[in-house]
Design a protein around this motif. Sequence first.
Motif, PDB file in Angstrom:
ATOM      1  N   HIS A 102       0.922  -1.131   0.126  1.00 34.05           N
ATOM      2  CA  HIS A 102       0.104  -0.001  -0.091  1.00 34.05           C
ATOM      3  C   HIS A 102       0.837   1.297   0.037  1.00 34.05           C
ATOM      4  O   HIS A 102       1.914   1.201   0.569  1.00 34.05           O
ATOM      5  CB  HIS A 102      -0.765   0.005   1.259  1.00 34.05           C
ATOM      6  CG  HIS A 102      -1.899   1.015   0.971  1.00 34.05           C
ATOM      7  ND1 HIS A 102      -1.614   2.326   1.348  1.00 34.05           N
ATOM      8  CD2 HIS A 102      -3.199   1.114   0.784  1.00 34.05           C
ATOM      9  CE1 HIS A 102      -2.823   3.153   1.306  1.00 34.05           C
ATOM     10  NE2 HIS A 102      -3.749   2.239   0.865  1.00 34.05           N
ATOM     11  N   ALA A 178      -5.013  10.819  -5.067  1.00 32.78           N
ATOM     12  CA  ALA A 178      -6.347  10.603  -4.886  1.00 32.78           C
ATOM     13  C   ALA A 178      -6.656   9.828  -3.654  1.00 32.78           C
ATOM     14  O   ALA A 178      -7.784   9.653  -3.448  1.00 32.78           O
ATOM     15  CB  ALA A 178      -7.026   9.869  -6.126  1.00 32.78           C
ATOM     16  N   ILE A 179      -5.713   9.850  -2.743  1.00 32.12           N
ATOM     17  CA  ILE A 179      -5.813   8.836  -1.613  1.00 32.12           C
ATOM     18  C   ILE A 179      -6.192   9.781  -0.431  1.00 32.12           C
ATOM     19  O   ILE A 179      -5.443  10.742  -0.113  1.00 32.12           O
ATOM     20  CB  ILE A 179      -4.775   7.997  -1.369  1.00 32.12           C
ATOM     21  CG1 ILE A 179      -4.679   6.906  -2.277  1.00 32.12           C
ATOM     22  CG2 ILE A 179      -5.011   7.244   0.150  1.00 32.12           C
ATOM     23  CD1 ILE A 179      -3.530   6.064  -1.896  1.00 32.12           C
ATOM     24  N   SER A 220     -10.457   7.523  -2.662  1.00 29.57           N
ATOM     25  CA  SER A 220     -11.467   8.449  -2.646  1.00 29.57           C
ATOM     26  C   SER A 220     -12.734   8.029  -3.155  1.00 29.57           C
ATOM     27  O   SER A 220     -13.581   8.749  -3.528  1.00 29.57           O
ATOM     28  CB  SER A 220     -11.430   9.973  -3.015  1.00 29.57           C
ATOM     29  OG  SER A 220     -10.213  10.605  -2.097  1.00 29.57           O
TER      30      SER A 220
HETATM   31  O1  LIG Z   1      -5.917   4.116   0.229  1.00 29.16           O
HETATM   32  C1  LIG Z   1      -7.090   3.983  -0.197  1.00 29.16           C
HETATM   33  C2  LIG Z   1      -7.551   2.283   0.070  1.00 29.16           C
HETATM   34  O2  LIG Z   1      -6.642   1.693   0.387  1.00 29.16           O
HETATM   35  C3  LIG Z   1      -7.841   4.938  -0.546  1.00 29.16           C
HETATM   36  O3  LIG Z   1      -8.368   5.614   0.885  1.00 29.16           O
HETATM   37  P1  LIG Z   1      -9.426   6.844   0.575  1.00 29.16           P
HETATM   38  O4  LIG Z   1     -10.617   5.911  -0.143  1.00 29.16           O
HETATM   39  O5  LIG Z   1      -9.775   7.133   2.161  1.00 29.16           O
HETATM   40  O6  LIG Z   1      -9.005   7.655  -0.391  1.00 29.16           O
END
Ligand SMILES: O=C(CO)COP(=O)(O)O
Length: 258
Positions: A102, A178-179, A220
Amino acid sequence: MSRTPFIAGNWKMNLDHAQAVTLVQKLAWTLDDTNFDFDKAEVVVFPPFTDIRSVQTLVEGDKLKLAYGGQDLSDQDSGAYTGDISGEFLNKLGAKYVLVGHSERRTIHGESDAVCAAKVQAAYRNDLVPVLCVGEGLETREENKHVEFTLEQLRGSLDGLSAEQAETLVVAYEPVWAIGTGKVATSADAQEMSAAIRAEIEKLYSADVAEKVRILYGGSVKAASAPEIMGENDVDGVLVGGASLDASEFANIARFDA
Ligand SMILES: O=C(CO)COP(=O)(O)O
């Protein structure tokens, strides 16, 4: 589509074991209430390690059709590795999957592609299916080098993987920008990279293997954005962070085609 959709919730470092039980119960009830068809999509949660035994007890006791996995594993199976968790332990707790590489592991813990490749092997050694995460940062995307970057990460992290192992592999494309930012890649972005990943797997192995590998998008994802993303040809699922901590929102993501 011959590949079963894969709807995954990565809880990250959220929810203690008691909160985990509450969330899994609510998720199961919510899905049941809407007659969710578990043959049509696999629903998987990735709780913190300390929650897994409680989740196992609930899933087995109530015969829930949810699967669960670890957020990471050691590349070793046992020994003097303080603080690490073995794939053997996860397997013993009924975990089916494990996240590998990850972006939060790659950045905060400095995990290289070589470390990820060793962890992928540790997963297969212990009968766990790895969900290998790859994806570029904002600068790489702005330089338009995202495909090249992500495919290099993919090749490095799959080093040593046999074709037989690759058939069951799950890959998650998670663009770092995008995380947790609320910035969702467009479904066209998700499709572009998923197609590129599938083509690379075909090059490394065969068309047959590439046809079987499931590719997820993460970053997201919400119930409102899931249907469009899931509608793309090469996107077989989603890896959800924040929105997976809300049972009804996550259930609605799983019901993307309702
Ligand atoms: O990293 C993620 C899932 O592993 C994505 O996180 P979010 O959905 O909070 O952006």
